[in-house]
Design a protein around this motif. Structure first.
Motif, PDB file in Angstrom:
ATOM      1  N   LYS A 156       0.837  -1.193   0.000  1.00  0.00           N
ATOM      2  CA  LYS A 156       0.000   0.000   0.000  1.00  0.00           C
ATOM      3  C   LYS A 156       0.868   1.237   0.000  1.00  0.00           C
ATOM      4  CE  LYS A 156      -1.051  -0.747   4.916  1.00  0.00           C
ATOM      5  NZ  LYS A 156      -2.152  -0.808   5.858  1.00  0.00           N
ATOM      6  N   SER A 157       0.267   2.319  -0.498  1.00  0.00           N
ATOM      7  CA  SER A 157       1.038   3.531  -0.670  1.00  0.00           C
ATOM      8  C   SER A 157       0.146   4.756  -0.612  1.00  0.00           C
ATOM      9  CB  SER A 157       1.741   3.484  -2.030  1.00  0.00           C
ATOM     10  OG  SER A 157       2.441   4.664  -2.284  1.00  0.00           O
ATOM     11  N   LYS A 158       0.616   5.773   0.087  1.00  0.00           N
ATOM     12  CA  LYS A 158      -0.028   7.079   0.028  1.00  0.00           C
ATOM     13  C   LYS A 158       0.174   7.599  -1.398  1.00  0.00           C
ATOM     14  CE  LYS A 158       0.377  11.744   1.839  1.00  0.00           C
ATOM     15  NZ  LYS A 158       1.175  12.638   2.678  1.00  0.00           N
ATOM     16  N   GLY A 159      -0.834   8.254  -1.925  1.00  0.00           N
ATOM     17  CA  GLY A 159      -0.706   8.814  -3.266  1.00  0.00           C
ATOM     18  C   GLY A 159      -1.589   8.089  -4.264  1.00  0.00           C
ATOM     19  N   LYS A 160      -1.133   8.064  -5.476  1.00  0.00           N
ATOM     20  CA  LYS A 160      -1.910   7.541  -6.608  1.00  0.00           C
ATOM     21  C   LYS A 160      -1.604   6.066  -6.877  1.00  0.00           C
ATOM     22  CE  LYS A 160      -3.793  11.493  -7.304  1.00  0.00           C
ATOM     23  NZ  LYS A 160      -5.147  11.689  -6.869  1.00  0.00           N
ATOM     24  N   VAL A 161      -2.395   5.469  -7.760  1.00  0.00           N
ATOM     25  CA  VAL A 161      -2.173   4.083  -8.165  1.00  0.00           C
ATOM     26  C   VAL A 161      -0.774   3.933  -8.752  1.00  0.00           C
ATOM     27  CG1 VAL A 161      -2.947   2.228  -9.695  1.00  0.00           C
ATOM     28  CG2 VAL A 161      -4.641   3.613  -8.477  1.00  0.00           C
ATOM     29  N   ALA A 162      -0.311   4.943  -9.485  1.00  0.00           N
ATOM     30  CA  ALA A 162       1.048   4.908 -10.049  1.00  0.00           C
ATOM     31  C   ALA A 162       2.102   4.800  -8.949  1.00  0.00           C
ATOM     32  CB  ALA A 162       1.292   6.144 -10.910  1.00  0.00           C
TER      33      ALA A 162
END
Length: 190
Positions: free
Chosen positions: A47-53
């Protein structure tokens, strides 16, 4: 606005999940994540903060194999936008992963109860409560644990759940929130 995607079938799940998340990008969101069950039965969460990219960059070089998975785009309602608050959320053992669209109105009282039983929370979200609750209720049958959990959750929600103890299944549930389920030729989608 949050969105959930799930895939179960014979094809690699990760590309299907990323494609689903991309289709949800128009809704606005602050983080994205995926959980996958690998062929050996282990469960991994990215998982990541920000966009799918940003999520795709975070998973480069990682083992994203598996034919079962869930994914999520999050719009923060409980807790700030961060990697820790991004979905999917897992239980304390990391064997149950949950994605959630909606709001759990009684999450604070459930959190206090689960903490009294030994659950340790790492996020500020209402969704993590669901993962710990499922772990607390799980006795070898996720479907049964999910039904019992639904009787304890107050609010509007759609859920996607995977479990390393049942590596060939994708579970979902809803209360008041929309959830679309599709099945064709041995594949299942949420």
């Amino acid at each position: 606005m949050c969105g959930i995607v799930g895939y179960l079938g014979d094809r690699p799940a990760y590309p299907m999940l990323i494609q689903g998340l991309r289709r949800l990008e128009y809704r606005g969101y602050d983080s994205a994540g995926v959980a996958l069950v690998h062929e050996n039965g282990t469960l991994d969460v990215f998982k990541s903060k920000g966009k799918v990219a940003d999520l795709e960059r975070a998973t480069q070089g990682q083992d994203v194999s598996g034919t079962i998975g869930i994914a999520h785009t999050r719009w923060a309602t409980h807790g700030e936008p961060s990697d820790l608050n991004a979905h999917p959320h897992t239980d304390v053992k990391g064997g149950i992963a949950v994605v959630h669209n909606g709001i759990i109105e009684n999450h604070e009282s459930l959190r206090r109860y689960l903490e009294s039983t030994g659950a340790r929370f790492v996020s500020q979200t209402d969704t993590e409560v669901i993962a710990h609750l499922l772990n607390h209720l799980y006795q070898g049958d996720m479907r049964r644990a999910l039904i019992r959990a639904m009787g304890m959750l107050e609010g509007s929600y759609a859920l996607g759940v995977i479990c390393d103890q049942e590596p060939n299944a994708l579970f979902c549930a809803r209360n008041d929130s929309p959830l679309v389920i599709g099945a064709k030729d041995g594949e299942g989608f949420i």
